[in-house]
Design an enzyme around this catalytic site. Structure first.
Site, PDB file in Angstrom:
ATOM      1  N   ALA A  70       0.874  -1.175   0.000  1.00  0.00           N
ATOM      2  CA  ALA A  70       0.000   0.000   0.000  1.00  0.00           C
ATOM      3  C   ALA A  70       0.911   1.225   0.000  1.00  0.00           C
ATOM      4  O   ALA A  70       0.801   2.100   0.852  1.00  0.00           O
ATOM      5  CB  ALA A  70      -0.893  -0.012   1.223  1.00  0.00           C
ATOM      6  N   ASN A  99       4.893   5.180 -16.116  1.00  0.00           N
ATOM      7  CA  ASN A  99       3.601   4.760 -15.586  1.00  0.00           C
ATOM      8  C   ASN A  99       2.917   6.013 -15.031  1.00  0.00           C
ATOM      9  O   ASN A  99       3.423   6.650 -14.112  1.00  0.00           O
ATOM     10  CB  ASN A  99       3.861   3.711 -14.497  1.00  0.00           C
ATOM     11  CG  ASN A  99       2.603   3.206 -13.830  1.00  0.00           C
ATOM     12  OD1 ASN A  99       2.152   3.766 -12.839  1.00  0.00           O
ATOM     13  ND2 ASN A  99       2.040   2.142 -14.354  1.00  0.00           N
ATOM     14  N   CYS A 130      -6.163   3.698 -10.013  1.00  0.00           N
ATOM     15  CA  CYS A 130      -6.167   4.741  -8.973  1.00  0.00           C
ATOM     16  C   CYS A 130      -7.604   5.147  -8.629  1.00  0.00           C
ATOM     17  O   CYS A 130      -8.464   5.187  -9.506  1.00  0.00           O
ATOM     18  CB  CYS A 130      -5.450   5.986  -9.477  1.00  0.00           C
ATOM     19  SG  CYS A 130      -3.853   5.659 -10.171  1.00  0.00           S
ATOM     20  N   GLY A 244       2.911 -12.231 -11.015  1.00  0.00           N
ATOM     21  CA  GLY A 244       3.506 -13.458 -10.459  1.00  0.00           C
ATOM     22  C   GLY A 244       4.538 -14.133 -11.336  1.00  0.00           C
ATOM     23  O   GLY A 244       4.887 -15.291 -11.098  1.00  0.00           O
TER      24      GLY A 244
HETATM   25  C1  LIG Z   1       5.776  -2.252  -4.178  1.00  0.00           C
HETATM   26  C2  LIG Z   1       4.922  -2.183  -5.403  1.00  0.00           C
HETATM   27  C3  LIG Z   1       4.657  -0.932  -5.982  1.00  0.00           C
HETATM   28  C4  LIG Z   1       3.858  -0.850  -7.140  1.00  0.00           C
HETATM   29  N1  LIG Z   1       3.638   0.367  -7.718  1.00  0.00           N
HETATM   30  C5  LIG Z   1       2.912   0.445  -8.871  1.00  0.00           C
HETATM   31  C6  LIG Z   1       2.722   1.693  -9.543  1.00  0.00           C
HETATM   32  O1  LIG Z   1       3.236   2.739  -9.129  1.00  0.00           O
HETATM   33  N2  LIG Z   1       1.942   1.713 -10.659  1.00  0.00           N
HETATM   34  C7  LIG Z   1       1.377   0.571 -11.165  1.00  0.00           C
HETATM   35  O2  LIG Z   1       0.691   0.631 -12.199  1.00  0.00           O
HETATM   36  N3  LIG Z   1       1.565  -0.631 -10.570  1.00  0.00           N
HETATM   37  C8  LIG Z   1       2.315  -0.718  -9.448  1.00  0.00           C
HETATM   38  N4  LIG Z   1       2.506  -1.937  -8.835  1.00  0.00           N
HETATM   39  C9  LIG Z   1       1.909  -3.151  -9.438  1.00  0.00           C
HETATM   40  C10 LIG Z   1       2.925  -3.910 -10.281  1.00  0.00           C
HETATM   41  O3  LIG Z   1       3.455  -3.098 -11.325  1.00  0.00           O
HETATM   42  C11 LIG Z   1       2.314  -5.188 -10.866  1.00  0.00           C
HETATM   43  O4  LIG Z   1       1.182  -4.855 -11.648  1.00  0.00           O
HETATM   44  C12 LIG Z   1       1.864  -6.189  -9.806  1.00  0.00           C
HETATM   45  O5  LIG Z   1       2.769  -6.201  -8.722  1.00  0.00           O
HETATM   46  C13 LIG Z   1       1.725  -7.622 -10.364  1.00  0.00           C
HETATM   47  O6  LIG Z   1       2.944  -8.105 -10.884  1.00  0.00           O
HETATM   48  P1  LIG Z   1       3.987  -9.002 -10.026  1.00  0.00           P
HETATM   49  O7  LIG Z   1       3.192 -10.116  -9.395  1.00  0.00           O
HETATM   50  O8  LIG Z   1       5.015  -9.464 -11.011  1.00  0.00           O
HETATM   51  O9  LIG Z   1       4.570  -8.105  -8.972  1.00  0.00           O
HETATM   52  C14 LIG Z   1       3.308  -2.044  -7.692  1.00  0.00           C
HETATM   53  C15 LIG Z   1       3.575  -3.298  -7.093  1.00  0.00           C
HETATM   54  C16 LIG Z   1       4.364  -3.372  -5.968  1.00  0.00           C
HETATM   55  C17 LIG Z   1       4.642  -4.734  -5.365  1.00  0.00           C
END
Ligand SMILES: Cc1cc2nc3c(=O)[nH]c(=O)nc-3n(C[C@H](O)[C@H](O)[C@H](O)COP(=O)(O)O)c2cc1C
Length: 304
Positions: A70, A99, A130, A244
């Protein structure tokens, strides 16, 4: 030699491996670990019109096979990005995508218009997960009408590749994908985090200051894969799959389900070299399966 190059409409990627926003900083943080020019693209931190402090701590929690966050889009705002960060990263020999996030449509429009002026940024990724402040805090990406309206407004000012990042916290993601395609999105990326929650039974308190947060990591992969497959069957624009992905095998699964490119997020926290390893692993898979061109694998899932 195998061909790893893919195209997201007009945007050429040397290979399908990109980083996910919020998990890779501005790329600079990873320069000691990998050669950034080996990646298809880098998605930099979520950027907003104005500076944001983010949410109070604690804002990260580990969960089985995943994590909750968060962070709340902590960033210094788009002017700082254009003035201070862009000059430091614009020389990278890979696609740099920003982004873009916002609380009201005007925020998205102004931020996108400013990024449009940056020569070495060929695309933006619109984060429509958002909260929409004017409409009571429901995320823009959870209704076709609000998703369409933000994409329509940004499309008027943003002239390069417009990727729209979809939220999985919806009843039918294909309807949202179709709505943003109709307003001129050049590609869609999916999925953003799934809304989740964790509790410490001993203290009876939530693990995150915001109580709920976004779930990512291997726990979400089956949901993400299902959504990529559904969207692949619903729209004509290219899809960037994520959620993932921890290794090359996961990446190939997303490509077979219909993704033209993929992004890696949470895995970067475990292994800062994972992105380069996935590029090598995809190449090895192709050689092992006698596939000359990665494009032959996109959507090549065999149902029967
Ligand atoms: C710490 C963190 C910060 C994130 N910040 C953003 C963000 O600023 N903008 C966004 O579109 N997604 C953000 N995400 C989501 C990731 O880009 C991604 O969509 C999501 O984590 C699923 O992919 P993953 O399982 O490979 O992490 C964030 C995820 C994490 C874990």
């Amino acid at each position: 030699m195998v061909n790893l190059g893919v195209k997201l409409k007009d945007l050429s990627l040397k290979n399908p491996v990109m980083t996910a926003s919020g998990t890779f900083g501005f790329g600079e943080e990873f320069e000691d670990f990998i050669d950034l020019s080996n990646l298809g693209g880098i998605l930099v931190k979520g950027t907003t019109r104005h500076h944001r402090e983010g949410n109070p701590y604690p804002r990260m929690a580990e969960t089985p096979s995943g994590m909750l966050n968060a962070v709340g889009l902590q960033n210094k705002g788009v002017e700082n990005f254009c003035k201070d960060i862009y000059p430091r990263i614009k020389h990278y020999d890979t696609n740099i995508l920003v982004n873009v996030s916002g609380s009201v449509i005007e925020d998205y429009v102004e931020t996108a218009a400013m990024i449009n002026e940056l020569e070495h940024i060929p695309a933006i990724e619109l984060n429509i997960s958002c909260p929409n402040v004017k409409e009571g805090g429901m995320a823009f990406g959870t209704s076709c009408a609000s998703a369409a309206s933000v994409v329509k407004a940004v499309r008027e000012v943003y002239k390069k590749h417009l990727m729209v990042k979809l939220s999985p916290n919806v009843t039918d993601i294909t309807e949202i994908a179709k709505a943003v395609e109709a307003e001129g999105a050049d590609s869609v990326s999916l999925i953003n985090t799934l809304l989740g929650m964790a509790i410490d039974a001993e203290t009876r308190k939530p693990l995150l200051s915001t109580v709920t947060g976004g779930l990512s990591g291997p726990a979400v992969k089956p949901v993400a894969l299902r959504m990529v497959w559904q969207v692949f069957n619903a729209v004509n624009i290219p899809i960037v799959g994520l959620g993932g992905i921890m290794n090359a095998k996961d990446a190939i699964e997303f490509i077979l389900a219909g993704a033209t490119a993929i992004q890696i997020g949470t895995a970067n926290f475990i292994d800062p070299q994972v992105t380069e390893k996935v590029v090598v692993g995809i190449e090895e898979y192709m050689k092992r399966h006698n596939v000359q061109d990665i494009n032959d694998l996109i959507g090549a899932l065999q149902i029967q």
